[in-house]
Design an enzyme around this catalytic site. Structure first.
Site, PDB file in Angstrom:
ATOM      1  N   HIS B  65     -18.229-119.242 -29.753  1.00 32.17           N
ATOM      2  CA  HIS B  65     -18.728-117.882 -29.880  1.00 32.17           C
ATOM      3  C   HIS B  65     -19.837-117.801 -30.932  1.00 32.17           C
ATOM      4  O   HIS B  65     -20.844-117.122 -30.767  1.00 32.17           O
ATOM      5  CB  HIS B  65     -17.562-116.957 -30.231  1.00 32.17           C
ATOM      6  CG  HIS B  65     -17.981-115.554 -30.535  1.00 32.17           C
ATOM      7  ND1 HIS B  65     -18.063-115.075 -31.825  1.00 32.17           N
ATOM      8  CD2 HIS B  65     -18.364-114.538 -29.719  1.00 32.17           C
ATOM      9  CE1 HIS B  65     -18.470-113.817 -31.780  1.00 32.17           C
ATOM     10  NE2 HIS B  65     -18.656-113.458 -30.536  1.00 32.17           N
ATOM     11  N   GLU B  68     -22.951-119.115 -29.535  1.00 35.18           N
ATOM     12  CA  GLU B  68     -23.542-118.127 -28.620  1.00 35.18           C
ATOM     13  C   GLU B  68     -24.421-117.135 -29.399  1.00 35.18           C
ATOM     14  O   GLU B  68     -25.558-116.852 -29.014  1.00 35.18           O
ATOM     15  CB  GLU B  68     -22.417-117.393 -27.882  1.00 35.18           C
ATOM     16  CG  GLU B  68     -22.867-116.226 -27.014  1.00 35.18           C
ATOM     17  CD  GLU B  68     -22.042-114.978 -27.245  1.00 35.18           C
ATOM     18  OE1 GLU B  68     -22.637-113.956 -27.651  1.00 35.18           O
ATOM     19  OE2 GLU B  68     -20.806-115.014 -27.042  1.00 35.18           O
ATOM     20  N   HIS B  69     -23.902-116.645 -30.532  1.00 31.12           N
ATOM     21  CA  HIS B  69     -24.706-115.723 -31.349  1.00 31.12           C
ATOM     22  C   HIS B  69     -25.974-116.401 -31.857  1.00 31.12           C
ATOM     23  O   HIS B  69     -27.054-115.832 -31.821  1.00 31.12           O
ATOM     24  CB  HIS B  69     -23.895-115.257 -32.563  1.00 31.12           C
ATOM     25  CG  HIS B  69     -23.049-114.052 -32.293  1.00 31.12           C
ATOM     26  ND1 HIS B  69     -23.099-112.928 -33.069  1.00 31.12           N
ATOM     27  CD2 HIS B  69     -22.141-113.791 -31.334  1.00 31.12           C
ATOM     28  CE1 HIS B  69     -22.246-112.032 -32.609  1.00 31.12           C
ATOM     29  NE2 HIS B  69     -21.645-112.532 -31.556  1.00 31.12           N
ATOM     30  N   GLU B 140     -17.314-108.171 -36.348  1.00 29.45           N
ATOM     31  CA  GLU B 140     -16.813-108.172 -34.972  1.00 29.45           C
ATOM     32  C   GLU B 140     -15.315-108.478 -34.966  1.00 29.45           C
ATOM     33  O   GLU B 140     -14.546-107.890 -34.200  1.00 29.45           O
ATOM     34  CB  GLU B 140     -17.596-109.211 -34.155  1.00 29.45           C
ATOM     35  CG  GLU B 140     -17.400-109.065 -32.654  1.00 29.45           C
ATOM     36  CD  GLU B 140     -18.223-110.082 -31.840  1.00 29.45           C
ATOM     37  OE1 GLU B 140     -19.079-110.785 -32.432  1.00 29.45           O
ATOM     38  OE2 GLU B 140     -18.010-110.158 -30.626  1.00 29.45           O
TER      39      GLU B 140
END
Lengths: 421, 426
Positions: B65, B68-69, B140
């Protein structure tokens, strides 16, 4: 491209014939004035209808029938469009040519709608008590469960306070007290009143000509004894004064929700420029709020704005660490101030324009977006065609945005915070 | 490119596998404005242990993740802004077994595709930018902590799985993402984003050959290391615990029930078993089932109730979720109903109706470009050409559904995760 047929006074069938889709849709909406007294009854009505009819007495019979029709779905649809609340059903079903061995889907779906609206399962001449009680519980649960999603909850709380004197402050599904008070007899009488007096909007997207749909669907309404009462027009925002509220809850992340009043509504010439301003400020990942407050300052995870043309209200919502609420609020005001001063880069303006043009072009790509754009447009008083809308988006300049931004005023603020702060 | 026709669905796909191993799929859609591209790696949060060119790696939880950012960063450039200026919207998501980058546009398709391929294939990480991202992802993670549906699922996974990494949150924790460095990201990028582990899928009114040519050009100098991802976990059939309860600021108790299945395997057989599981869920507690009606009428479930089969490499499970004042009663009723169906069998007429219904739903979902891209990619990594679903659906036998229920829907394989509302303080 969109055709309109009037079936009777106050009953309109809109739609388009389009052969590109595998899905067809047909919606029926009863349009009411948003009213604190009947909002919950309107929200409850279609859910009760979907519990059983004379021919299909319970949800299992209904669903089995839908399964036979290649998994057609019929769901309750309750919308708010400015001062209006719409209640009714939305059907989505497979285009006939994908059915096996020449099976028909459209005709049985319209026949089912007739059964649903005109032959609900009754006991003692009114809706079944168990259906009403069960759906009341579900409605109350849906209203109360808004609290589960803190983003939705904070947005709803802000509207409640900011619009205390305006219909926009009435929750879309009504108030819990109103829902609790509903009884089978009252609800049935209300439904009869709705059938008799309301404006009825129908919408179809699929491969058949609209005239054919009109033929299939007209019998439903020709059986009604109608006394159509036209709706009052949409009204401007009724200001009950500025508010600032803070609520404590056991949450990790704080939510800030800011409400602004603009001077632009669907009925003013700067409606489209205001939409552009909203997109420049807080539309998606290229908006000023996202780029500066999230990306550059890392103050929050999500942030964005939205604009409701009916009342001319713009809201900003953000989630952040509890200690950062004041800083985020100040930063939002700073970004708006920058817009007033014309500090908008050509890239910011172009990105907002391109994003809006792209969404407008895509409206005709799915049955759901066609239905949503045109049926809510018809009610809100937004009369622009897509090409006119696009043209106006392209005409917007930084100077124009600065002028509009100067008239945007902070009205109300709602903050949801953790208990330990 | 090779053109495959799917007359049942009135669809076609242009397929190719480039010499470097990248799969390209183009679904032409004439007469639509929208054009969409998905560039996807078959690696997600599960795959944090792997060997590359003979060396073993164990990356911190949440790395897929995080990566991905960070792929949205390019030196001195603002990628979202560039997509924005082209009138496109770009986004990405990380799942348990795949990570996808995608855009949707109506104009400037070639530039957008170029930008997407460039951004994903050209990593750029610095200590400073990694540090900043730890702040954003930390927020998040906080947001997820307030999301009951995330909590309930993560609790359920902890209750059901002992070894399988589905028990770890996709985002990782504030502590584990703190262990991520630029070098970790470069290693993982090299391992996860090699062409043979990826697919590019495009839907819209586009020229397939142009898409292929650009994919070839943009992945020409991609490195192709030898990678083995760890996908075998010794997972017992029994759950770790049969229930787990938390409390949060919610209106009514929320629940999710899970039944642990054996892994489904890949290819057509795996998909067959997946559809068996799907239909088993419909037969057992779908909206037209006997059980759904009974529970609904008793007020034990409401329209929020639903469920189905979920699967990623090395695991599969049947889940049901919703709001209820008595989650235990819902669980017990499901177990009893499964026993009854296994004993009495499934009426053939009923079964055909359900097949027709689920098939109709899948056909309609092809109107969504998003859904088409997502499913073609996801099933590609399971070794299945998604547009063959009608044939597989039709071949499902009710007897297999019955055996599935007998094997899976039992109290030994069941866990219940519940979120209770916080007690009001007096």
């Amino acid at each position: 491209m969109i055709q309109i047929l009037q079936l009777q006074p106050g009953i309109y069938l809109r739609g388009c014939t389009d052969t590109r889709f595998k899905t067809n849709c047909l919606s029926i909406q009863f349009v009411r004035s948003m009213d604190r007294q009947e909002a919950a009854a309107n929200a409850l009505m279609s859910a009760v209808l979907l519990r059983g009819t004379e021919k299909y007495p319970d949800i299992r019979d209904i669903t089995r029938h839908m399964d036979d029709l290649y998994g057609a779905t019929v769901g309750s649809l309750v919308r708010r469009v400015g001062d209006y609340q719409t209640t009714g059903v939305y059907c989505s079903f497979t285009e006939d040519r994908y059915a096996l061995g020449g099976d028909r889907i459209l005709e049985p779906v319209t026949a089912f709608l007739q059964e649903l609206l005109l032959h609900p399962r009754l006991e003692k001449g009114v809706f079944c008590e168990s259906f009403v009680e069960g759906e009341k519980r579900n409605l109350l649960s849906a209203i109360e469960s808004q609290k589960n999603d803190k983003r939705i909850y904070a947005a709803a709380q802000l509207m409640k306070y900011m619009c205390a004197q305006d219909p926009a402050g009435i929750p879309r599904l009504g108030e819990p007290e109103q829902a609790r008070a509903l009884e089978p007899g009252m609800l049935y009488d209300h439904y009869q009143k709705v059938l008799k007096h309301s404006r009825i909007d129908l919408f179809y997207v699929g491969s058949r000509p609209l005239e054919q749909i009109a033929q299939l669907i007209s019998p439903i309404f020709s059986q009604l004894e109608r006394d159509y009462q036209p709706l009052p027009g949409q009204t401007p925002f009724r200001d009950g004064g500025k508010t600032r509220n803070e609520q404590k809850m056991d949450v990790t992340q704080a939510r800030l929700q800011m409400g602004f009043l603009t001077e632009s509504t669907v009925n003013t010439p700067d409606f489209v420029p205001m939409q552009v301003l909203n997109t420049v400020l807080g539309g998606g990942m290229t908006g000023k709020l996202f780029m500066n407050i999230r990306e550059k300052q890392s103050l929050c995870y999500d942030i964005g704005s939205s604009y409701q043309g009916g009342k001319g209200i713009m809201t900003v919502g953000a989630g952040m660490d509890c200690k950062m609420v004041d800083r985020v609020e100040r930063s939002v005001m700073q970004e708006l101030e920058n817009c007033c001063n014309g500090i908008i880069t050509p890239l910011e303006l172009e990105s907002a324009q391109s994003a809006m043009l792209s969404s407008l072009r895509q409206i005709h790509d799915t049955p759901g977006s066609i239905e949503n754009f045109y049926s809510t447009g018809a009610l809100s008083g937004m009369e622009l065609s897509i090409s006119e809308y696009m043209h106006q988006v392209q005409q917007v300049t930084v100077e124009r945005l600065a002028e509009i931004a100067a008239k945007v005023q902070l009205h109300s603020v709602f903050v949801l915070k953790g208990e330990q702060v | 490119m090779k053109q495959t026709l799917y007359p049942r669905l009135d669809e076609q796909i242009y397929w190719d596998k480039l010499p470097n191993g990248l799969t390209v799929a183009v679904v032409p859609r004439q007469g639509f404005s929208q054009k969409m591209a998905y560039f996807v790696t078959g690696t997600g949060s599960l795959h944090r242990e792997f060997s590359m060119d003979g060396k073993f790696y164990r990356a911190p939880m949440g790395v897929a993740h995080f990566l991905e950012h960070k792929l949205f960063d390019m030196p001195g450039r603002d990628i979202s802004g560039e997509f924005g200026a082209l009138g496109a919207s770009v986004n990405a998501f990380t799942g348990y077994d795949m990570t996808a980058y995608y855009f949707s546009c109506t104009e400037n398709f070639s530039q957008c595709l170029h930008l997407l391929l460039e951004m994903v294939t050209k990593p750029y990480f610095t200590a400073e930018s990694v540090d900043k991202e730890q702040g954003i992802i930390g927020q998040e993670i906080d947001m997820n902590e307030d999301a009951p549906e995330t909590r309930i699922f993560e609790d359920l996974m902890k209750a059901m799985y002992r070894e399988h990494p589905i028990r770890e949150p996709i985002l990782g924790t504030r502590q584990t993402i703190g262990e991520i460095t630029p070098q970790v990201l470069y290693d993982c990028h090299r391992a996860f984003y090699r062409p043979e582990n990826m697919i590019l899928c495009v839907v819209g009114d586009c020229d397939p050959e142009e898409v292929r040519a650009m994919a070839l050009e943009m992945t020409a100098d991609a490195s192709c290391p030898q990678v083995e991802k760890q996908e075998n976990w010794e997972e017992p059939a029994q759950c770790v615990s049969h229930s787990l309860t938390s409390s949060m600021e919610v209106a009514r108790p929320m629940f999710q029930i899970g039944f642990k299945c054996d892994p489904l395997g890949a290819g057509r057989e795996g998909i067959y078993r997946e559809f068996v599981g799907d239909l088993a869920a419909e037969v057992l507690f779908g909206e037209s089932s006997e059980l759904y009606l009974r529970l609904y009428e008793q007020g034990l479930i409401d329209p929020s109730f639903g469920g189905g089969l979920d699967t990623v490499p090395g695991m599969a499970m049947l889940t049901a979720t919703g709001d209820s004042d008595d989650p235990e009663a819902v669980r017990d009723a499901i177990l009893q109903q499964a026993e009854k169906l296994v004993a009495e069998g499934i009426a053939e007429e009923e079964f055909l109706r359900l097949k027709r219904s689920t098939l109709g739903g899948r056909i309609r979902s092809l109107d969504s470009f998003d859904s088409v891209c997502f499913r073609i990619c996801a099933y590609h990594f399971s070794g299945f050409d998604y547009f063959q679903f009608p044939e597989v659906y039709e071949s499902v036998k009710s007897e297999d559904v019955r055996s599935f229920l007998a094997q899976v829907v039992t109290s030994q394989r069941c866990s219940l995760s519940v979120i209770q509302p916080k007690e009001e303080e007096l």
